[in-house]
Design a protein around this motif. Structure first.
Motif, PDB file in Angstrom:
ATOM      1  N   HIS A  93       0.733  -1.331  -0.107  1.00 43.95           N
ATOM      2  CA  HIS A  93       0.020   0.021   0.018  1.00 43.95           C
ATOM      3  C   HIS A  93       0.796   1.407  -0.098  1.00 43.95           C
ATOM      4  O   HIS A  93       1.861   1.328   0.380  1.00 43.95           O
TER       5      HIS A  93
ATOM      6  N   GLU B 114      -3.738   3.456   2.052  1.00 41.15           N
ATOM      7  CA  GLU B 114      -4.074   3.383   3.412  1.00 41.15           C
ATOM      8  C   GLU B 114      -4.029   5.088   3.688  1.00 41.15           C
ATOM      9  O   GLU B 114      -3.264   5.643   3.922  1.00 41.15           O
TER      10      GLU B 114
ATOM     11  N   HIS C 196       4.093   7.431   3.258  1.00 40.28           N
ATOM     12  CA  HIS C 196       4.869   6.197   3.116  1.00 40.28           C
ATOM     13  C   HIS C 196       4.783   5.308   2.079  1.00 40.28           C
ATOM     14  O   HIS C 196       3.420   5.275   1.545  1.00 40.28           O
TER      15      HIS C 196
ATOM     16  N   CYS D  15       4.864   0.978   1.575  1.00 36.41           N
ATOM     17  CA  CYS D  15       4.638  -0.327   2.381  1.00 36.41           C
ATOM     18  C   CYS D  15       4.934  -1.521   1.163  1.00 36.41           C
ATOM     19  O   CYS D  15       4.039  -1.861   0.543  1.00 36.41           O
TER      20      CYS D  15
ATOM     21  N   GLU E 175       7.663   1.179   5.144  1.00 36.68           N
ATOM     22  CA  GLU E 175       7.004   0.418   5.897  1.00 36.68           C
ATOM     23  C   GLU E 175       7.503  -0.838   5.378  1.00 36.68           C
ATOM     24  O   GLU E 175       7.272  -1.134   4.270  1.00 36.68           O
TER      25      GLU E 175
END
Ligand code: CO
Length: 138
Positions: A8, A56, A81, A83, A130
């Protein structure tokens, strides 16, 4: 380390309701998951499904939320971020540390119910990253 799929993109928002409306009405998202609190990370989370991954949406949960600092610098919200999935979280942590990258804290349970950690953006080409253990049902 074996780099897995991009799971994500994390997007911070000051108002989750408005962000959800934007993704539904302007972006045409058809599958928007039920929002939920993740107190351990100081965020309220909502996943928006796309054909090949998820966005997200992150709203701060309280004033000491890590997202609150981001929103102070980016009042409209913004990309927070990326991921990526890995097969095994502890092996991945050891790998990044071996590369001299600063891992932020110990692995903990993330928004998908699997262990995650973050790597400092200054060691990642400017991108807060992440790392997430691949869910077993994938
Ligand atoms: Co995330």
């Amino acid at each position: 380390m074996k780099l897995g799929r991009l799971n994500h993109v994390g997007v911070a928002t000051p108002t989750l309701d408005r962000a959800i409306a934007f993704w539904r009405e302007t972006m045409g998202a058809e599958v928007i998951r039920e929002p939920f609190d993740l107190p351990a990370q100081g965020v309220r989370v909502c996943f928006v499904d796309t054909p090949n991954g998820q966005v997200e949406l992150l709203e701060p949960l309280g004033e000491d939320s890590p997202i609150a600092g981001f929103l102070a610098k980016n009042p409209l919200g913004g990309q927070h971020h990326l991921c990526f999935e890995v097969p095994e979280i502890h092996a991945a942590k050891a790998w990044f540390e071996g590369q001299g990258c600063r891992v932020l804290g110990e692995p903990r349970i993330g928004a998908h119910g699997t262990p995650i950690f973050f790597v400092h953006p200054k060691d990642m080409g400017g991108v807060l990253t992440e790392i997430m253990e691949t869910p077993r049902d994938h």
